[in-house]
Structure formats: structure tokens, C-alpha cells
Write a protein that holds these residues in place. Structure first.
Motif, PDB file in Angstrom:
ATOM      1  N   GLU A  59       7.085   1.228  -9.757  1.00  0.00           N
ATOM      2  CA  GLU A  59       6.356   2.442  -9.999  1.00  0.00           C
ATOM      3  C   GLU A  59       6.924   3.690  -9.011  1.00  0.00           C
ATOM      4  N   LYS A  60       7.591   2.649  -8.207  1.00  0.00           N
ATOM      5  CA  LYS A  60       8.198   3.783  -7.397  1.00  0.00           C
ATOM      6  C   LYS A  60      10.406   3.586  -7.052  1.00  0.00           C
ATOM      7  N   ILE A  61      10.349   2.973  -7.598  1.00  0.00           N
ATOM      8  CA  ILE A  61      11.973   2.704  -7.743  1.00  0.00           C
ATOM      9  C   ILE A  61      12.629   2.042  -8.559  1.00  0.00           C
ATOM     10  N   PHE A  62      13.635   2.562  -9.318  1.00  0.00           N
ATOM     11  CA  PHE A  62      14.293   1.977 -10.138  1.00  0.00           C
ATOM     12  C   PHE A  62      15.073   1.257  -9.386  1.00  0.00           C
ATOM     13  N   VAL A  63      16.705   1.229  -8.855  1.00  0.00           N
ATOM     14  CA  VAL A  63      16.773   0.082  -8.626  1.00  0.00           C
ATOM     15  C   VAL A  63      16.845   0.351  -6.556  1.00  0.00           C
ATOM     16  N   ILE A 107      21.480   3.547 -21.320  1.00  0.00           N
ATOM     17  CA  ILE A 107      20.910   4.856 -20.562  1.00  0.00           C
ATOM     18  C   ILE A 107      20.388   4.476 -19.291  1.00  0.00           C
ATOM     19  N   ALA A 108      19.847   5.368 -18.347  1.00  0.00           N
ATOM     20  CA  ALA A 108      19.168   4.411 -17.371  1.00  0.00           C
ATOM     21  C   ALA A 108      18.164   5.470 -17.344  1.00  0.00           C
ATOM     22  N   ALA A 109      16.939   5.370 -17.453  1.00  0.00           N
ATOM     23  CA  ALA A 109      15.488   5.747 -17.063  1.00  0.00           C
ATOM     24  C   ALA A 109      15.265   5.502 -16.038  1.00  0.00           C
ATOM     25  N   ILE A 110      14.807   6.654 -15.190  1.00  0.00           N
ATOM     26  CA  ILE A 110      15.411   6.416 -13.630  1.00  0.00           C
ATOM     27  C   ILE A 110      13.550   6.756 -13.353  1.00  0.00           C
ATOM     28  N   ASN A 111      12.326   5.970 -12.565  1.00  0.00           N
ATOM     29  CA  ASN A 111      10.964   6.627 -12.822  1.00  0.00           C
ATOM     30  C   ASN A 111      10.682   6.956 -11.253  1.00  0.00           C
ATOM     31  N   GLY A 112      11.898   6.445 -10.400  1.00  0.00           N
ATOM     32  CA  GLY A 112      11.313   6.522  -8.832  1.00  0.00           C
ATOM     33  C   GLY A 112      12.883   6.311  -8.536  1.00  0.00           C
ATOM     34  N   HIS A 113      13.212   6.264  -7.076  1.00  0.00           N
ATOM     35  CA  HIS A 113      14.461   6.256  -5.899  1.00  0.00           C
ATOM     36  C   HIS A 113      15.369   5.651  -6.854  1.00  0.00           C
ATOM     37  N   ALA A 114      16.346   5.893  -6.930  1.00  0.00           N
ATOM     38  CA  ALA A 114      17.380   5.362  -7.857  1.00  0.00           C
ATOM     39  C   ALA A 114      19.031   6.396  -6.492  1.00  0.00           C
ATOM     40  N   LYS A 136      14.257  10.371  -6.252  1.00  0.00           N
ATOM     41  CA  LYS A 136      15.438  11.030  -5.233  1.00  0.00           C
ATOM     42  C   LYS A 136      16.774  10.464  -6.080  1.00  0.00           C
ATOM     43  N   ILE A 137      17.549  10.925  -6.241  1.00  0.00           N
ATOM     44  CA  ILE A 137      18.360  10.225  -6.598  1.00  0.00           C
ATOM     45  C   ILE A 137      19.786  10.267  -5.978  1.00  0.00           C
ATOM     46  N   GLY A 138      21.076   9.618  -5.097  1.00  0.00           N
ATOM     47  CA  GLY A 138      22.361  10.301  -4.473  1.00  0.00           C
ATOM     48  C   GLY A 138      22.833   9.322  -3.517  1.00  0.00           C
ATOM     49  N   LEU A 139      24.192   8.854  -3.343  1.00  0.00           N
ATOM     50  CA  LEU A 139      24.740   8.233  -2.416  1.00  0.00           C
ATOM     51  C   LEU A 139      24.410   8.493  -1.236  1.00  0.00           C
ATOM     52  N   THR A 140      23.331   7.793  -0.466  1.00  0.00           N
ATOM     53  CA  THR A 140      22.842   7.982   0.492  1.00  0.00           C
ATOM     54  C   THR A 140      23.555   7.144   1.752  1.00  0.00           C
ATOM     55  N   GLU A 141      25.236   6.154   1.614  1.00  0.00           N
ATOM     56  CA  GLU A 141      25.389   5.202   2.456  1.00  0.00           C
ATOM     57  C   GLU A 141      26.134   5.857   3.535  1.00  0.00           C
ATOM     58  N   VAL A 142      27.164   6.937   3.778  1.00  0.00           N
ATOM     59  CA  VAL A 142      27.447   7.650   5.035  1.00  0.00           C
ATOM     60  C   VAL A 142      26.329   7.918   5.569  1.00  0.00           C
ATOM     61  N   SER A 143      24.536   8.196   6.112  1.00  0.00           N
ATOM     62  CA  SER A 143      24.322   8.105   6.662  1.00  0.00           C
ATOM     63  C   SER A 143      23.828   6.956   7.516  1.00  0.00           C
ATOM     64  N   LEU A 144      24.498   5.878   6.637  1.00  0.00           N
ATOM     65  CA  LEU A 144      24.594   4.122   7.483  1.00  0.00           C
ATOM     66  C   LEU A 144      25.368   4.080   7.911  1.00  0.00           C
ATOM     67  N   GLY A 145      26.545   4.501   8.057  1.00  0.00           N
ATOM     68  CA  GLY A 145      27.672   4.399   9.196  1.00  0.00           C
ATOM     69  C   GLY A 145      28.676   3.612   7.392  1.00  0.00           C
ATOM     70  N   SER A 172      24.881  13.039   2.121  1.00  0.00           N
ATOM     71  CA  SER A 172      24.148  11.406   1.926  1.00  0.00           C
ATOM     72  C   SER A 172      22.942  12.688   1.514  1.00  0.00           C
ATOM     73  N   LYS A 173      23.114  13.587   0.537  1.00  0.00           N
ATOM     74  CA  LYS A 173      21.312  14.291  -1.069  1.00  0.00           C
ATOM     75  C   LYS A 173      21.528  13.817  -1.499  1.00  0.00           C
ATOM     76  N   ARG A 174      19.890  13.665  -0.853  1.00  0.00           N
ATOM     77  CA  ARG A 174      19.337  13.109  -1.841  1.00  0.00           C
ATOM     78  C   ARG A 174      18.061  13.865  -3.256  1.00  0.00           C
ATOM     79  N   LEU A 175      18.679  14.172  -4.333  1.00  0.00           N
ATOM     80  CA  LEU A 175      18.489  14.914  -5.050  1.00  0.00           C
ATOM     81  C   LEU A 175      17.036  14.546  -5.844  1.00  0.00           C
ATOM     82  N   ASP A 176      16.394  15.340  -6.239  1.00  0.00           N
ATOM     83  CA  ASP A 176      14.758  15.637  -6.928  1.00  0.00           C
ATOM     84  C   ASP A 176      15.336  15.556  -8.770  1.00  0.00           C
ATOM     85  N   ALA A 177      14.793  15.517  -9.384  1.00  0.00           N
ATOM     86  CA  ALA A 177      15.091  15.625 -10.767  1.00  0.00           C
ATOM     87  C   ALA A 177      15.858  16.508 -10.866  1.00  0.00           C
ATOM     88  N   GLN A 178      15.259  17.553 -11.029  1.00  0.00           N
ATOM     89  CA  GLN A 178      15.491  18.812 -11.218  1.00  0.00           C
ATOM     90  C   GLN A 178      16.903  19.140 -10.756  1.00  0.00           C
TER      91      GLN A 178
END
Length: 267
Positions: A59-63, A107-114, A136-145, A172-178
Motif C-alpha cells: 500500500e505504501k511502496i511501488f518498488v 504502464i506503471a501504476a505507482i501507488n507509493g514510493h518509487a 514520492k518518486i526519484g533517483l536517490t542513489e547519490v545520497s548513499l554514495g 537525490s530529490k524526491r518528488l511527490d506526484a504533482q
């Protein structure tokens, strides 16, 4: 075919609804990767599959992205072996790219964090429909080095342009759906309650069209973007190089301690 981490439901008009169910967090584990590879083999040759939807049972996470604990546990096998790391990156790239080149709409149906790999899988789909307020959706890998290693540097740049992709990846920005809709990362925003219904309506509208022509158009569109293979190879090798910097040790440790990573050299 039988699967451990996904469920397949065949809807009307040739829509295939795929639910990813890999508790607790839908991480891209070995089992899920095996199932995704098997799934794309099955559906790519299925003439009855007109549109494919990737959804989540969580319910909270896409992948959730890569299995970080598994990465740490298995890290010793890659010690001093950059080619082994890049091969793991390359495996994910190839798997996701097969969704990107599948000859029907995906199609990706994104119901939670991606985030991280979850965002990379979503970007490999032709359309992304995201529920507002769930994640939220985003590429956050740089925050982990690290850097995105499953095609993210290539796909986000192609989707959003170099300037915006650089900003989102470096910070490593995390964007909400809007926010994701406004920059073009997702195609449509829904309420959580209507995500499944609106995604299915969208999928059925596509399925009523000339999906074989769409598949051929998709092939031509991909060709117009230049050689993604070369970019993927660069990304996989760069991903392996991050493990020589010492930064992943800092970033991953901070992640599991729920702290903000400090990559500044110690005095």
C-alpha cells in the motif's frame, strides 16, 4: 508459468495486470529479478497481451529499489571485482530495458514510493500514473554514495533533459506526484482510491487502439534517441567505480542508522 513475487491477472481487452508482491518492501531482490525476467519472456511472446500494467501489492511502496541489506551481505563476493558489480548493474539494465522495448504499451501504476531502482523500473515503462499523497518518486542513489545503476541516468536524461536530470540526481530529490507531473516524470496524477480504476481505463483505451502499430512506433521512437546501449555500459562501469570511492560505506551506514550521510573528509 509460476512466480514467487508477482501475480498476473488478465483483464478485458487484452490488459495484463501484473501485481508485484515481494514483502516486506517490494525490494528488487534476486527472486523478484528472476520473476521479472521470466515475466517479460512470457508477455513479449504473448499475442493476447495488448497492454501491460505493473502495479504493487504494497500500500505504501511501488518498488523499493535494490535490496540494500542483500547488497551489503553479498558485498564480499565483489571485493576487488569491479566487473562483478557492473554485471549486476547490467543485469538490471537489461531486464528493465526489455520492458522499455516490449512491443506493446507498458504502464506503471505507482501507488507509493518509487525511489532508486523503483523509479528506474517505472521510467522503463511507457506511461507512469501516480497516486497523490501516497509516496514520492526519484533517483536517490547519490545520497548513499552510489549512482543510479539500472538505467536511471540514461532514462531520466532522455525523459526530462540534461539540466533537470542533473538537478534531480545530484540532489537525490524526491518528488511527490504533482511535482513529478509538473516536470514530466509522470503522465497522470490520481487519488489513491481511483488509481486502479483510472489506470485500467487508460490501459483499456490503449488496448482498443492499434497496439501493433504502437509497438512499431515505440521501436522507432527508441531508435530516435540514439544508442542507449553505449550509455548503459558507461553507467554500469561508473556504478562499479563508486565502490572504490569509499562513499557507499558512508551512505549505506547512514541509511540504516536513519541519519543524513556526511561525505566530508574527516579532519
Amino acid at each position: 508459468m509460476s512466480y514467487e513475487t508477482i501475480r498476473i491477472e488478465r483483464k478485458d481487452k487484452g490488459v495484463v495486470w501484473v501485481t508485484i508482491d515481494n514483502p516486506p518492501a517490494n525490494a528488487l531482490s534476486e527472486n523478484l529479478m528472476n520473476d521479472l525476467e521470466q515475466l517479460v519472456d512470457e508477455l513479449s511472446s504473448d499475442r493476447n497481451a495488448r497492454v501491460v500494467v505493473l502495479a504493487s501489492a504494497n500500500e505504501k511502496i511501488f518498488v523499493a529499489g535494490a535490496d540494500l541489506k542483500g547488497m551489503i551481505a553479498g558485498g564480499s563476493q565483489f571485493a576487488g571485482n569491479e566487473s562483478g558489480i557492473s554485471e549486476q548493474s547490467g543485469r538490471m539494465q537489461k531486464c528493465f530495458d526489455r520492458f522499455a522495448t516490449m512491443p506493446v504499451p507498458v504502464i506503471a501504476a505507482i501507488n507509493g514510493h518509487a525511489l532508486g531502482g523503483g523509479c528506474e523500473l517505472a521510467m522503463a515503462c511507457d506511461f507512469r500514473i501516480m497516486a497523490q499523497g501516497r509516496g514520492k518518486i526519484g533517483l536517490t542513489e547519490v545520497s548513499l554514495g552510489l549512482i543510479p545503476g539500472a538505467g536511471g541516468t540514461q532514462r531520466m536524461t532522455r525523459l526530462l533533459g540534461r539540466a533537470k536530470a542533473t538537478e534531480l540526481i545530484f540532489f537525490s530529490k524526491r518528488l511527490d506526484a504533482q511535482e513529478a507531473f509538473e516536470v514530466g516524470l509522470v503522465n497522470k496524477v490520481t487519488t489513491p482510491e481511483s488509481l486502479e480504476e483510472e489506470t485500467l481505463d487508460f490501459a483499456e483505451e490503449l488496448a482498443e487502439g492499434a497496439v501493433r502499430a504502437m509497438g512499431l512506433a515505440k521501436e522507432a521512437i527508441n531508435a530516435a534517441e540514439g544508442s542507449i546501449e553505449e550509455g548503459m555500459n558507461v553507467e554500469a562501469n561508473a556504478f562499479a567505480q563508486t565502490f572504490k570511492t569509499g562513499e557507499p560505506g558512508v551512505g549505506l551506514a547512514a541509511f540504516f542508522q536513519r541519519k543524513k550521510a556526511n561525505f566530508l573528509p574527516k579532519k
